[in-house]
Design a protein around this motif. Structure first.
Motif, short mmCIF file in Angstrom:
data_model
loop_
_atom_site.label_atom_id
_atom_site.label_comp_id
_atom_site.label_asym_id
_atom_site.label_seq_id
_atom_site.Cartn_x
_atom_site.Cartn_y
_atom_site.Cartn_z
N ASP A 82 0.65 -0.98 0.51
CA ASP A 82 -0.26 0.09 -0.08
C ASP A 82 0.99 0.81 -0.25
O ASP A 82 2.09 1.04 0.06
N ILE A 83 0.13 2.60 -0.01
CA ILE A 83 0.58 3.19 -0.59
C ILE A 83 2.08 4.33 0.62
O ILE A 83 3.21 4.27 0.93
N ASP A 84 1.46 3.88 1.78
CA ASP A 84 2.47 4.44 2.90
C ASP A 84 3.40 3.64 2.78
O ASP A 84 4.44 4.17 3.16
N VAL A 85 3.81 2.00 2.75
CA VAL A 85 5.21 1.80 2.12
C VAL A 85 5.58 1.79 1.28
O VAL A 85 6.85 2.29 0.98
N MET A 101 -2.73 7.84 -7.86
CA MET A 101 -3.10 6.35 -9.43
C MET A 101 -3.66 5.56 -8.46
O MET A 101 -4.26 4.53 -9.67
N ALA A 102 -3.62 5.44 -7.54
CA ALA A 102 -3.94 3.93 -6.62
C ALA A 102 -5.12 3.73 -6.83
O ALA A 102 -5.87 2.64 -6.77
N PHE A 103 -6.28 4.50 -6.88
CA PHE A 103 -7.74 4.20 -7.28
C PHE A 103 -8.27 4.68 -9.21
O PHE A 103 -9.25 4.56 -9.37
N ARG A 144 -7.96 5.57 6.96
CA ARG A 144 -7.88 7.12 6.71
C ARG A 144 -6.37 7.19 5.48
O ARG A 144 -6.12 8.11 5.42
N LEU A 145 -5.88 6.45 5.24
CA LEU A 145 -4.72 6.16 4.35
C LEU A 145 -5.47 6.78 3.01
O LEU A 145 -4.84 7.63 2.73
N TRP A 146 -5.97 6.17 2.89
CA TRP A 146 -6.62 6.40 1.36
C TRP A 146 -7.60 7.24 1.69
O TRP A 146 -7.12 8.00 0.09
N GLU A 147 -8.63 7.86 2.73
CA GLU A 147 -8.56 9.12 2.19
C GLU A 147 -7.90 9.90 2.38
O GLU A 147 -8.55 11.36 1.95
N ARG A 148 -6.54 9.84 2.88
CA ARG A 148 -6.05 11.18 2.81
C ARG A 148 -5.19 11.16 1.02
O ARG A 148 -4.91 11.90 0.84
N PHE A 149 -5.79 9.99 0.05
CA PHE A 149 -4.88 10.63 -1.03
C PHE A 149 -6.72 10.20 -2.18
O PHE A 149 -6.71 10.32 -3.11
N GLU A 155 -16.81 2.68 4.04
CA GLU A 155 -17.39 2.48 5.24
C GLU A 155 -16.76 1.31 6.25
O GLU A 155 -16.15 0.29 5.80
N LEU A 156 -16.20 1.86 7.55
CA LEU A 156 -15.85 0.42 8.21
C LEU A 156 -16.96 0.09 8.93
O LEU A 156 -17.99 0.43 9.02
N LEU A 157 -17.03 -0.98 8.64
CA LEU A 157 -18.07 -2.36 9.14
C LEU A 157 -17.37 -2.94 10.48
O LEU A 157 -16.62 -3.38 10.48
N ASP A 158 -18.31 -3.01 11.58
CA ASP A 158 -18.10 -3.36 12.97
C ASP A 158 -17.81 -5.17 12.96
O ASP A 158 -19.66 -4.94 11.24
#
Length: 427
Positions: A82-85, A101-103, A144-149, A155-158
């Motif tokens: 992923d982008i952080d790596v 470009m990741a999306f 959080r990472l993807w939203e930064r880009f 949606e986070l699912l519990d």
């Protein structure tokens, strides 16, 4: 001359009808010769044709014969790392461009399907399913990472919410990506090939590239013909063989296995995946599954390093399916097959140029459906003289496997055993 058919799979059995394509038996000239009629090659050809290039595609077997026509059919964003790596490896500037470009690959697929009316059972929505609390924490960070880009369709699912989308008791939560989704992968490739031909491109099947004559005007030789071009795009990935030795040294073909059930009743199918999303779990050696257009369950997983074909695919994958869905214990498996993807040591794609006129992209490392469509656009941009995005990929560091080709398989298998053990212990 040898005629290589599709392997027996659900996708081949349910493929849309297409006309036969000839083998190359002449000497032809073109602007760009693309080697490989999978997603990378077809995407490249489409973008080039749309920008006025004359394009010839050589395919060793049939359109979508390799990973493009055998994969799990899931539209999954980003890369295998992923982008952080990536950011930690190359710094924020290059990572920013790669992150943007990741999306893009998923958007390109949807644009192609709409523009060229490709019938490939496109459905929206993909779920990353967490088996442990630690994995769920990673998904929170990923969101959080993807939203930064700029990627916000998440949606986070519990534990309660994930039960609404998948009837598996093992998951503690998940992440829903509505820009993810799934397709019939071979029909997507066949539709893209038809689009290539509609724009004046030529595709030759049963025409393996056996030699590249490098130089100012490179020539690609096949058993019965040759293509003289201004540029070559090498897009064979795990099925390239040793055509370009310097590419083979930095990658390794790996096999993954897939099974498909008999058609399920409407009620049973809806009980498994009520919203018809596709799912992959968060293990290093992950399982993935989805419903087809005719309500079969496609279930895949496992990796065979060195791309050997297992003797009994169903025996490997059916227990994984039943662990997720024990309610399928009496359901018959209609199809089982294997296909190869290309692994790199970094698990990031390798993009570059050999000399002045041979371009390549390879090594999606199991994350290829979206990336390959992006790669086609990036390669086409580079041939048009717009190289910023191409350079962002080309500048990623890559290394040969330790011990060369002789030891790359046992080293990779040892690493997979270690991470598989971590999966089982919940780390």
């Amino acid at each position: 001359m040898a005629n290589t058919p599709y392997p027996e799979s659900y996708y081949a059995a349910s493929a849309n009808a297409v006309p036969p394509r000839p083998a190359l038996q002449d000497d032809v000239e073109t602007d760009v010769c693309v080697i490989g009629a999978g997603y990378t090659g077809l995407s490249s050809a489409l973008f080039l044709l749309e920008n006025g290039f004359k394009v010839t595609v050589l395919e060793a077997a049939k359109v979508g014969f390799g990973a493009s026509g055998r994969n799990g059919g899931q539209i999954v964003n980003s890369y295998s790392r992923d982008i952080d790596v990536i950011e930690r490896s190359v710094g924020p500037k290059q990572a920013q461009l790669l992150g943007q470009m990741a999306f893009e690959g998923g958007r390109i697929i949807r644009e192609r399907v709409a523009k060229y009316n490709i019938q490939c059972d496109l459905k929206d929505g993909g779920v990353f399913a967490a088996i442990t609390a630690k994995q769920l924490g990673h998904l929170e960070s990923q969101k959080r990472l993807w939203e930064r880009f700029g990627h916000t369709q998440l949606e986070l699912l519990d534990q309660t919410r994930i039960r609404d989308v998948v009837a598996c008791e093992h998951y503690v939560g998940g992440l829903l990506d509505m820009s993810g989704g799934h397709i019939h992968p071979l029909n997507l490739a066949l539709g893209e090939a038809a689009a290539v031909e509609s724009l004046g491109g030529t595709i030759y099947e049963q025409s393996p590239a056996v030699r590249i004559e490098r130089g100012a005007n490179p020539v690609v030789h096949t058993p019965q013909g040759k293509v003289r071009a201004k540029f070559i795009i090498v897009a064979g990935n795990a099925y390239l063989g040793n055509l370009v030795p310097e590419l083979a040294a930095k990658s390794m073909p790996c096999g993954t296995q897939v099974i498909t059930t008999e058609p399920l009743s409407e009620a049973l199918a809806k009980s498994l995946l009520p919203q018809d999303y596709c799912v992959e779990d968060c293990n290093y050696l992950l399982d993935y599954y989805r419903l087809t257009g005719d309500k079969r369950l496609v279930f895949g997983g496992g990796v065979v390093y060195g791309a050997r074909d297992p003797a009994n695919i169903e025996a490997i994958i059916r227990p994984k399916m039943l662990k997720a869905f024990p309610q399928l214990k009496d359901v018959k498996i209609d199809y089982a097959w294997t296909g190869n993807f290309l692994l790199t040591l970094s698990r990031l794609p390798q993009v570059g140029r050999l000399g002045d006129n041979i371009y390549y992209s390879q090594g999606c490392s199991g994350h290829g459906v979206t990336y390959t469509h992006l790669a086609g656009k990036v390669l086409a941009e580079a041939l048009r003289g717009q190289a910023e995005r191409f350079d962002a990929f080309a500048d990623l560091p890559h290394y040969p496997f330790p011990g060369g080709q002789l030891l790359r398989t046992p080293f990779a298998a040892l690493g997979a055993w270690y991470y598989g053990l971590r999966d089982r212990l919940g780390y």
